[in-house]
Design an enzyme around this catalytic site. Structure first.
Site, PDB file in Angstrom:
ATOM      1  N   SER A   1       0.634  -1.112   0.098  1.00 11.54           N
ATOM      2  CA  SER A   1       0.041   0.054   0.079  1.00 11.54           C
ATOM      3  C   SER A   1       0.822   1.197  -0.132  1.00 11.54           C
ATOM      4  O   SER A   1       1.579   1.627  -0.924  1.00 11.54           O
ATOM      5  CB  SER A   1      -0.975  -0.266   1.148  1.00 11.54           C
TER       6      SER A   1
ATOM      7  N   ASP B   1     -10.333  -3.717  -4.799  1.00 11.03           N
ATOM      8  CA  ASP B   1      -9.712  -2.848  -3.962  1.00 11.03           C
ATOM      9  C   ASP B   1     -10.582  -1.405  -3.932  1.00 11.03           C
ATOM     10  O   ASP B   1     -10.395  -0.830  -5.203  1.00 11.03           O
ATOM     11  CB  ASP B   1      -8.332  -2.717  -4.210  1.00 11.03           C
TER      12      ASP B   1
ATOM     13  N   HIS C   1      -8.338  -4.618  -0.547  1.00 10.38           N
ATOM     14  CA  HIS C   1      -7.100  -3.919  -0.349  1.00 10.38           C
ATOM     15  C   HIS C   1      -6.165  -4.951   0.524  1.00 10.38           C
ATOM     16  O   HIS C   1      -5.158  -4.749   0.724  1.00 10.38           O
ATOM     17  CB  HIS C   1      -7.438  -2.634   0.381  1.00 10.38           C
TER      18      HIS C   1
HETATM   19  C1  MLT Z   1      -1.335   5.559  -0.010  1.00 12.24           C
HETATM   20  O1  MLT Z   1      -1.590   6.873   0.713  1.00 12.24           O
HETATM   21  O2  MLT Z   1      -0.294   5.458  -0.361  1.00 12.24           O
HETATM   22  C2  MLT Z   1      -2.474   4.962  -0.447  1.00 12.24           C
HETATM   23  O3  MLT Z   1      -3.576   5.936  -0.619  1.00 12.24           O
HETATM   24  C3  MLT Z   1      -2.729   3.851   0.209  1.00 12.24           C
HETATM   25  C4  MLT Z   1      -2.699   4.158   1.765  1.00 12.24           C
HETATM   26  O4  MLT Z   1      -3.952   4.619   2.379  1.00 12.24           O
HETATM   27  O5  MLT Z   1      -1.682   3.671   2.479  1.00 12.24           O
END
Ligand code: MLT
Length: 210
Positions: free
Chosen positions: A106, A156, A187
């Site tokens: 992520s 996701d 996700h």
């Molecule tokens: C990010 O902020 O890199 C993506 O939106 C995923 C997350 O929430 O970590």
């Protein structure tokens, strides 16, 4: 005790020589402990280097700022990718390890993608779990010889498939050897992520040391 490098981190030495080290990059709200068990599952013998994201958002940790969910502060992405790349260089020297393969989830996968694009010599490759393209105008570095595995979730809600496809295209155009799979999940991570990542990492190790 861990050496005082520029990120708070954990380091676990390799259990067998010649296996590429893994750089573990946690998701939003995680920390340097999060991915150690998963790292051991996908690369049982590898050295594990696991930094803690430095950006605080409402008390939770990340690797770069976002304006809102899915909308990134790209100047901050660049700054933090520079900072993380420098840490990886320092850690490779301090622990006497080769350039690692990033294993990011992520937000950690997104910063790994930024490091690949902005500092192409720092990583040997990457496993990007639930990633998107973190830069709207990505550079085109030389990523020939680097393998990247991108695993997306079909349902996701945080990371669109379109973003993952744009990331795969940007890396491919830069010469990386990209495998992009979409799993029937959201996700969250699944057993399929673990099995596919392990198989892919085994293949990378075999390619490095035939
Ligand atoms: C990010 O902020 O890199 C993506 O939106 C995923 C997350 O929430 O970590």
């Amino acid at each position: 005790m861990d050496a005082p490098l520029s990120f708070t981190h954990r380091f676990e030495p390799a259990l067998r020589p010649g296996v590429p080290p893994l750089l573990l990059l946690h998701g939003t709200g995680g920390n340097e402990d999060d991915l150690l068990p998963l790292g051991r599952m996908v690369a049982p013998d590898a050295a594990l280097l696991s930094p803690r994201g430095k950006v605080l958002e409402g008390g939770i940790l990340r690797f770069f700022r976002r304006v809102q969910a899915g909308v990134f502060d790209e100047d901050d992405v660049r700054r933090n990718a520079d900072d993380l790349a420098e840490f990886v260089r320092q850690a490779c020297d301090a622990y006497d390890i080769a350039a690692p393969i990033a294993f990011g989830y992520s937000n950690g996968a997104n910063v790994a993608a930024a490091v690949l694009l902005l500092h192409p010599n720092v990583l040997a490759g990457a496993v990007l779990l639930r990633a998107t393209l973190p830069l709207s105008q990505p550079p085109r570095p030389n990523l020939h010889g680097k393998g990247v595995l991108i695993l997306s979730g079909a349902t996701d809600a945080l990371m669109s498939l379109d973003g993952a496809k744009r990331l795969a295209a940007a890396l491919t155009e830069s010469g990386a050897s990209v495998t992009h799979r979409t799993l029937p999940v959201g996700h969250e991570l699944s057993q399929a992520d673990v099995s596919l990542a392990r198989k892919w990492l085994d293949e990378q190790s075999a390619g490095t040391h035939p």
